[in-house]
Scaffold this motif. Structure first.
Motif, PDB file in Angstrom:
ATOM      1  N   SER A 144       0.825  -1.209   0.000  1.00 51.49           N
ATOM      2  CA  SER A 144       0.000   0.000   0.000  1.00 51.49           C
ATOM      3  C   SER A 144       0.859   1.258   0.000  1.00 51.49           C
ATOM      4  O   SER A 144       0.595   2.205  -0.754  1.00 51.49           O
ATOM      5  CB  SER A 144      -0.933   0.004   1.210  1.00 51.49           C
ATOM      6  N   LEU A 145       1.897   1.262   0.848  1.00 50.39           N
ATOM      7  CA  LEU A 145       2.800   2.414   0.891  1.00 50.39           C
ATOM      8  C   LEU A 145       3.486   2.640  -0.449  1.00 50.39           C
ATOM      9  O   LEU A 145       3.799   3.772  -0.816  1.00 50.39           O
ATOM     10  CB  LEU A 145       3.861   2.208   1.973  1.00 50.39           C
ATOM     11  N   SER A 146       3.718   1.541  -1.171  1.00 48.84           N
ATOM     12  CA  SER A 146       4.403   1.625  -2.461  1.00 48.84           C
ATOM     13  C   SER A 146       3.437   1.875  -3.615  1.00 48.84           C
ATOM     14  O   SER A 146       3.864   1.978  -4.772  1.00 48.84           O
ATOM     15  CB  SER A 146       5.178   0.320  -2.717  1.00 48.84           C
ATOM     16  N   GLY A 147       2.138   1.976  -3.315  1.00 50.74           N
ATOM     17  CA  GLY A 147       1.145   2.247  -4.342  1.00 50.74           C
ATOM     18  C   GLY A 147       0.644   1.026  -5.079  1.00 50.74           C
ATOM     19  O   GLY A 147       0.089   1.152  -6.181  1.00 50.74           O
ATOM     20  N   PHE A 148       0.791  -0.168  -4.473  1.00 53.35           N
ATOM     21  CA  PHE A 148       0.434  -1.399  -5.172  1.00 53.35           C
ATOM     22  C   PHE A 148      -0.518  -2.289  -4.376  1.00 53.35           C
ATOM     23  O   PHE A 148      -0.481  -3.511  -4.521  1.00 53.35           O
ATOM     24  CB  PHE A 148       1.691  -2.210  -5.504  1.00 53.35           C
ATOM     25  N   PHE A 166      -8.252 -14.092  -9.455  1.00 47.94           N
ATOM     26  CA  PHE A 166      -7.168 -13.221  -8.986  1.00 47.94           C
ATOM     27  C   PHE A 166      -6.062 -13.217 -10.031  1.00 47.94           C
ATOM     28  O   PHE A 166      -5.644 -14.266 -10.522  1.00 47.94           O
ATOM     29  CB  PHE A 166      -6.612 -13.728  -7.660  1.00 47.94           C
ATOM     30  N   SER A 167      -5.587 -12.017 -10.343  1.00 52.02           N
ATOM     31  CA  SER A 167      -4.504 -11.846 -11.307  1.00 52.02           C
ATOM     32  C   SER A 167      -3.531 -10.789 -10.810  1.00 52.02           C
ATOM     33  O   SER A 167      -3.921  -9.635 -10.623  1.00 52.02           O
ATOM     34  CB  SER A 167      -5.060 -11.426 -12.677  1.00 52.02           C
ATOM     35  N   SER A 168      -2.291 -11.172 -10.593  1.00 51.13           N
ATOM     36  CA  SER A 168      -1.283 -10.208 -10.139  1.00 51.13           C
ATOM     37  C   SER A 168      -1.113  -9.093 -11.153  1.00 51.13           C
ATOM     38  O   SER A 168      -1.046  -7.909 -10.806  1.00 51.13           O
ATOM     39  CB  SER A 168       0.058 -10.914  -9.912  1.00 51.13           C
ATOM     40  N   GLY A 169      -1.062  -9.450 -12.436  1.00 55.74           N
ATOM     41  CA  GLY A 169      -0.837  -8.452 -13.470  1.00 55.74           C
ATOM     42  C   GLY A 169      -1.977  -7.472 -13.637  1.00 55.74           C
ATOM     43  O   GLY A 169      -1.767  -6.338 -14.085  1.00 55.74           O
ATOM     44  N   GLN A 170      -3.192  -7.871 -13.254  1.00 57.92           N
ATOM     45  CA  GLN A 170      -4.352  -6.982 -13.392  1.00 57.92           C
ATOM     46  C   GLN A 170      -4.657  -6.204 -12.114  1.00 57.92           C
ATOM     47  O   GLN A 170      -5.600  -5.422 -12.076  1.00 57.92           O
ATOM     48  CB  GLN A 170      -5.581  -7.785 -13.826  1.00 57.92           C
ATOM     49  N   GLY A 171      -3.901  -6.444 -11.073  1.00 64.30           N
ATOM     50  CA  GLY A 171      -4.072  -5.649  -9.858  1.00 64.30           C
ATOM     51  C   GLY A 171      -4.802  -6.326  -8.725  1.00 64.30           C
ATOM     52  O   GLY A 171      -5.163  -5.687  -7.744  1.00 64.30           O
ATOM     53  N   GLY A 172      -5.058  -7.638  -8.831  1.00 62.67           N
ATOM     54  CA  GLY A 172      -5.700  -8.347  -7.728  1.00 62.67           C
ATOM     55  C   GLY A 172      -6.946  -9.088  -8.179  1.00 62.67           C
ATOM     56  O   GLY A 172      -6.958  -9.752  -9.216  1.00 62.67           O
ATOM     57  N   ALA A 173      -8.014  -8.977  -7.385  1.00 63.24           N
ATOM     58  CA  ALA A 173      -9.260  -9.682  -7.688  1.00 63.24           C
ATOM     59  C   ALA A 173      -9.886  -9.128  -8.957  1.00 63.24           C
ATOM     60  O   ALA A 173      -9.896  -7.912  -9.183  1.00 63.24           O
ATOM     61  CB  ALA A 173     -10.222  -9.543  -6.515  1.00 63.24           C
ATOM     62  N   VAL A 174     -10.421 -10.022  -9.784  1.00 67.26           N
ATOM     63  CA  VAL A 174     -11.094  -9.620 -11.026  1.00 67.26           C
ATOM     64  C   VAL A 174     -12.338 -10.487 -11.231  1.00 67.26           C
ATOM     65  O   VAL A 174     -12.430 -11.603 -10.713  1.00 67.26           O
ATOM     66  CB  VAL A 174     -10.165  -9.746 -12.261  1.00 67.26           C
ATOM     67  N   CYS A 175     -13.271  -9.952 -11.982  1.00 62.54           N
ATOM     68  CA  CYS A 175     -14.478 -10.721 -12.309  1.00 62.54           C
ATOM     69  C   CYS A 175     -14.222 -11.548 -13.561  1.00 62.54           C
ATOM     70  O   CYS A 175     -13.249 -11.327 -14.286  1.00 62.54           O
ATOM     71  CB  CYS A 175     -15.670  -9.788 -12.503  1.00 62.54           C
ATOM     72  N   TYR A 228       5.649  -9.616  -8.259  1.00 66.99           N
ATOM     73  CA  TYR A 228       5.311  -9.022  -9.557  1.00 66.99           C
ATOM     74  C   TYR A 228       5.397  -7.495  -9.499  1.00 66.99           C
ATOM     75  O   TYR A 228       6.012  -6.855 -10.365  1.00 66.99           O
ATOM     76  CB  TYR A 228       3.905  -9.451  -9.968  1.00 66.99           C
ATOM     77  N   HIS A 229       4.798  -6.890  -8.482  1.00 71.57           N
ATOM     78  CA  HIS A 229       4.707  -5.433  -8.446  1.00 71.57           C
ATOM     79  C   HIS A 229       5.951  -4.763  -7.868  1.00 71.57           C
ATOM     80  O   HIS A 229       6.253  -3.621  -8.222  1.00 71.57           O
ATOM     81  CB  HIS A 229       3.448  -5.008  -7.690  1.00 71.57           C
ATOM     82  N   ARG A 232      10.874  -7.754  -7.754  1.00 72.23           N
ATOM     83  CA  ARG A 232      11.992  -8.331  -7.004  1.00 72.23           C
ATOM     84  C   ARG A 232      11.665  -9.777  -6.640  1.00 72.23           C
ATOM     85  O   ARG A 232      10.538 -10.090  -6.269  1.00 72.23           O
ATOM     86  CB  ARG A 232      12.237  -7.567  -5.692  1.00 72.23           C
ATOM     87  N   ARG A 233      12.638 -10.641  -6.734  1.00 70.96           N
ATOM     88  CA  ARG A 233      12.507 -11.974  -6.173  1.00 70.96           C
ATOM     89  C   ARG A 233      12.776 -11.875  -4.679  1.00 70.96           C
ATOM     90  O   ARG A 233      13.738 -11.229  -4.250  1.00 70.96           O
ATOM     91  CB  ARG A 233      13.503 -12.940  -6.806  1.00 70.96           C
ATOM     92  N   MET A 234      11.944 -12.505  -3.875  1.00 73.74           N
ATOM     93  CA  MET A 234      12.065 -12.447  -2.416  1.00 73.74           C
ATOM     94  C   MET A 234      12.583 -13.796  -1.906  1.00 73.74           C
ATOM     95  O   MET A 234      11.833 -14.771  -1.831  1.00 73.74           O
ATOM     96  CB  MET A 234      10.708 -12.127  -1.797  1.00 73.74           C
ATOM     97  N   ARG A 235      13.848 -13.859  -1.565  1.00 77.31           N
ATOM     98  CA  ARG A 235      14.443 -15.133  -1.144  1.00 77.31           C
ATOM     99  C   ARG A 235      13.901 -15.600   0.203  1.00 77.31           C
ATOM    100  O   ARG A 235      13.971 -16.788   0.528  1.00 77.31           O
ATOM    101  CB  ARG A 235      15.967 -15.003  -1.067  1.00 77.31           C
TER     102      ARG A 235
END
Length: 246
Positions: A144-148, A166-175, A228-229, A232-235
Motif C-alpha cells: 500500500s505504501l508503495s502504491g500497489f 485473482f490476477s497479479s498483473g491486473q491488480g488483484g481480484a477480477v471478475c 510481480y509489483h 523483485r525476487r524475495m528469497r
C-alpha cells in the motif's frame, strides 16, 4: 566529515576486509543507509552485537563523501532477540527486513516505512500465535505504501463487487468478464482473509489463523503479487512458507 544522529533498524550486514562490516540500516530520518562498522568483528570491538539484523539502535554516523557512512557510535534501543531465537519469528522478521531493503531508497527519508517496520518488529516480540500472518499483513501494508495494494473486494478492472478470480498483473481480484488468461480462481474466503490481513493492526494480525487450504491459496496469491509489483525476487518467502508447514 559531519556527524549525524539517527535511530534505525539493522536490515543486514556483510563482511568487509578482515575485521569490518558494512551494515544496512533503515533509519527514521535518512531512509536506508549503508555504513562501515570498523573493527566490529574483533573480540575487543566496542560495537559487539549492537549491529545485528533486527536490532533497533541509536546511531552516531560520520557522513562520508562516498555512498558509505561510518558508524561512530551505536547503542541498543531494543535487541529484538526473541525474533532471532525462534524459526517462525525469524522467518517472519527476515521477510520484513528483506522487503524493506528492496523498496527503500538510500538516503531518502521514509518515516512511514520505518514506523511500519518498527511496528512489525514489536508485533513479533509479543510471540504471536501465527508469525507468518504478521509478516503477510506487513507485506500488504508495504505494498500500500508503495502504491500497489491489491484489489480484494471488487474487480480491479471494472469495480464489480463479485470478483471470483485473482490476477497479479491486473491488480488483484477480477471478475470473470475482465479476467485475462492467467487469472486463477479465488474464493470469497481467500479474498476475505487477505482483506482482513490488509486492514488489521500488525499487533493483531498474528491471531489470524485460517484453514490450511485458505492459507495456502492466499499465500500463493500474495507472494506472487508482491514479487510481480515490487519487481523483485524475495528469497525469504520460501522460508516463510516452510515455517508455516512446521
Amino acid at each position: 566529515m559531519p556527524l549525524a544522529k539517527e535511530q534505525g533498524i539493522v536490515l543486514r550486514s556483510i563482511k568487509l576486509g578482515e575485521a569490518d562490516k558494512i551494515v544496512t540500516i533503515m533509519t527514521q530520518g535518512s531512509g536506508k543507509v549503508r555504513a562501515v562498522a570498523k573493527g566490529i568483528r574483533k573480540t575487543t570491538s566496542r560495537f559487539g552485537a549492537r549491529l545485528e539484523p533486527f536490532t533497533h539502535v541509536d546511531l552516531l554516523l560520520y557522513r562520508g563523501r562516498s555512498s558509505l557512512d561510518i558508524v561512530n557510535q551505536a547503542e541498543i534501543i531494543s535487541p529484538h532477540r526473541s525474533v532471532r531465537d525462534d524459526l517462525g519469528l525469524f522467518a517472519a522478521g527476515e521477510t520484513m527486513l528483506e522487503a524493506v531493503d528492496k523498496v527503500a531508497e538510500e538516503h531518502e527519508r521514509n518515516v512511514r516505512l520505518f514506523l511500519l517496520l518498527l511496528s512489525g518488529m514489536r508485533a513479533l516480540e509479543t510471540r504471536p500465535a501465527e508469525p507468518a500472518s504478521v509478516a503477510e499483513s506487513f507485506m500488504l501494508n508495504l505494498l500500500s505504501l508503495s502504491g500497489f495494494h491489491p484489489s480484494l473486494s471488487a474487480c480491479a478492472v471494472c469495480g464489480s463487487t463479485s470478483p471470483t478470480l485473482f490476477s497479479s498483473g491486473q491488480g488483484g481480484a477480477v471478475c470473470s468478464s475482465c479476467a485475462e488468461y492467467d487469472a486463477e480462481p479465488a474464493s470469497t474466503e481467500v479474498l476475505g482473509f487477505l482483506s482482513g490481513l490488509g486492514t488489521a493492526e500488525l499487533a493483531d494480525a498474528g491471531a489470524f489463523i485460517p484453514e490450511d487450504p485458505v492459507r495456502r491459496r492466499a499465500r500463493g496469491f500474495l507472494y506472487a503479487f508482491a514479487e510481480y509489483h515490487l519487481e523483485r525476487r524475495m528469497r525469504s518467502l520460501p522460508m516463510l512458507a516452510r515455517s508455516l508447514a512446521t
